[in-house]
Write a protein that holds these residues in place. Structure first.
Motif, PDB file in Angstrom:
ATOM      1  N   UNK A  74       0.807  -1.222   0.000  1.00  0.00           N
ATOM      2  CA  UNK A  74       0.000   0.000   0.000  1.00  0.00           C
ATOM      3  C   UNK A  74       0.837   1.267   0.000  1.00  0.00           C
ATOM      4  N   UNK A  75       2.084   1.153   0.412  1.00  0.00           N
ATOM      5  CA  UNK A  75       2.971   2.325   0.420  1.00  0.00           C
ATOM      6  C   UNK A  75       2.460   3.405   1.351  1.00  0.00           C
ATOM      7  N   UNK A  76       2.113   4.531   0.792  1.00  0.00           N
ATOM      8  CA  UNK A  76       1.671   5.663   1.609  1.00  0.00           C
ATOM      9  C   UNK A  76       0.146   5.695   1.719  1.00  0.00           C
ATOM     10  N   UNK A  77      -0.383   4.611   2.262  1.00  0.00           N
ATOM     11  CA  UNK A  77      -1.837   4.523   2.485  1.00  0.00           C
ATOM     12  C   UNK A  77      -2.230   5.462   3.613  1.00  0.00           C
ATOM     13  N   UNK A  87      -3.250   6.944   7.062  1.00  0.00           N
ATOM     14  CA  UNK A  87      -2.827   6.486   8.390  1.00  0.00           C
ATOM     15  C   UNK A  87      -3.942   5.703   9.089  1.00  0.00           C
ATOM     16  N   UNK A  88      -5.201   6.116   8.908  1.00  0.00           N
ATOM     17  CA  UNK A  88      -6.312   5.440   9.579  1.00  0.00           C
ATOM     18  C   UNK A  88      -6.430   3.984   9.119  1.00  0.00           C
ATOM     19  N   UNK A  89      -6.070   3.737   7.844  1.00  0.00           N
ATOM     20  CA  UNK A  89      -6.168   2.382   7.322  1.00  0.00           C
ATOM     21  C   UNK A  89      -5.125   1.465   7.976  1.00  0.00           C
ATOM     22  N   UNK A  90      -3.912   1.977   8.124  1.00  0.00           N
ATOM     23  CA  UNK A  90      -2.840   1.204   8.770  1.00  0.00           C
ATOM     24  C   UNK A  90      -3.198   0.945  10.226  1.00  0.00           C
ATOM     25  N   UNK A  91      -3.724   1.973  10.906  1.00  0.00           N
ATOM     26  CA  UNK A  91      -4.142   1.812  12.311  1.00  0.00           C
ATOM     27  C   UNK A  91      -5.243   0.761  12.434  1.00  0.00           C
ATOM     28  N   UNK A  92      -6.170   0.760  11.495  1.00  0.00           N
ATOM     29  CA  UNK A  92      -7.252  -0.221  11.500  1.00  0.00           C
ATOM     30  C   UNK A  92      -6.706  -1.641  11.342  1.00  0.00           C
ATOM     31  N   UNK A  93      -5.745  -1.809  10.446  1.00  0.00           N
ATOM     32  CA  UNK A  93      -5.139  -3.137  10.238  1.00  0.00           C
ATOM     33  C   UNK A  93      -4.425  -3.622  11.491  1.00  0.00           C
ATOM     34  N   UNK A  94      -3.654  -2.734  12.137  1.00  0.00           N
ATOM     35  CA  UNK A  94      -2.965  -3.135  13.383  1.00  0.00           C
ATOM     36  C   UNK A  94      -3.974  -3.362  14.501  1.00  0.00           C
ATOM     37  N   UNK A  95      -5.089  -2.622  14.461  1.00  0.00           N
ATOM     38  CA  UNK A  95      -6.149  -2.843  15.448  1.00  0.00           C
ATOM     39  C   UNK A  95      -6.742  -4.239  15.337  1.00  0.00           C
ATOM     40  N   UNK A  96      -6.831  -4.756  14.106  1.00  0.00           N
ATOM     41  CA  UNK A  96      -7.341  -6.114  13.910  1.00  0.00           C
ATOM     42  C   UNK A  96      -6.380  -7.152  14.497  1.00  0.00           C
ATOM     43  N   UNK A  97      -5.079  -6.881  14.372  1.00  0.00           N
ATOM     44  CA  UNK A  97      -4.084  -7.784  14.988  1.00  0.00           C
ATOM     45  C   UNK A  97      -4.235  -7.741  16.504  1.00  0.00           C
ATOM     46  N   UNK A  98      -4.401  -6.535  17.059  1.00  0.00           N
ATOM     47  CA  UNK A  98      -4.588  -6.394  18.512  1.00  0.00           C
ATOM     48  C   UNK A  98      -5.843  -7.125  18.971  1.00  0.00           C
ATOM     49  N   UNK A  99      -6.916  -7.004  18.195  1.00  0.00           N
ATOM     50  CA  UNK A  99      -8.161  -7.695  18.537  1.00  0.00           C
ATOM     51  C   UNK A  99      -7.964  -9.205  18.551  1.00  0.00           C
TER      52      UNK A  99
END
Length: 199
Positions: free
Chosen positions: A31-34, A36-48
């Motif tokens: 995704x490169x420079x996607x 920031x909210x999208x990257x945070x959402x993806x890491x949030x899924x890992x945390x979940x």
């Protein structure tokens, strides 16, 4: 729940979460420079995944098995599961618990020391404080987050620095970062989760 059972559950969660963490790392490259909210959402899924013990099975899942290590591993001595594996699991579960306690203690002491370092900070306006005892700006506090900036920040740069730190507060990073550290303290034994935390 016994310590060994808790540790086994956490190992299973960390294994399944590692597939997701690896996928997010690859997606970041693609995704490169996607946004920031999208990257945070993806890491949030890992945390979940690390927090939630319930798995929803699907034929489209990236995860081969929701429970890579079966619970019988702890209690059934047989040719497949010899006693020495169970002994090792008991030993490793105690090392895990000690490491988690040490990391949480380290996090608490670091927070207290940082808080004491900025106690003498001068109020600039609102929730913004200036201090000569820090080298870079940051946000500190959970319920009433404050922005701390060093005195050496030039007046011309100050509005940009403050805009950056205020964006952290709006995104709730003063909550997400400590949550990430607590998860890292619990799953400190997994190297891929260290990489996830750094990202």
């Amino acid at each position: 729940m016994k310590l060994e059972e808790l540790f086994l559950n956490l190992v299973n969660l960390s294994i399944t979460a590692s597939y997701m963490a690896a996928a997010v790392l690859v997606l970041r490259l693609i995704l490169g420079r996607a946004p920031r909210w999208m990257i945070c959402l993806l890491w949030g899924m890992v945390a979940l995944r690390l927090i939630c013990p319930i798995s929803i099975e699907s034929t489209f899942s990236l995860i081969p098995s929701p429970q890579p290590l079966p619970g019988e591993l702890l209690y059934t001595a047989s040719q497949e599961v010899p006693d020495d594996i169970q002994t090792w699991f008991r030993f490793l579960s105690r090392i895990w618990a000690s490491g988690t306690i040490l990391m949480l203690f380290y996090g608490l002491i670091s927070y207290i020391l940082l808080y004491r370092r900025v106690m003498e900070a001068t109020k600039l306006r609102g929730n913004i404080r200036q201090s000569e005892s820090i080298d870079s700006p940051f946000v500190l506090g959970f319920f009433c987050p404050r922005i701390y900036v060093p005195y050496k920040v030039e007046e011309a740069d100050l509005k940009y620095v403050l805009a950056h730190e205020q964006a952290h507060i709006r995104r709730g990073d003063h909550w997400w970062k400590p949550l990430g550290f607590v998860l890292l303290a619990v799953y400190w034994f997994h190297p891929l989760l260290w990489a996830a935390y750094m990202m």
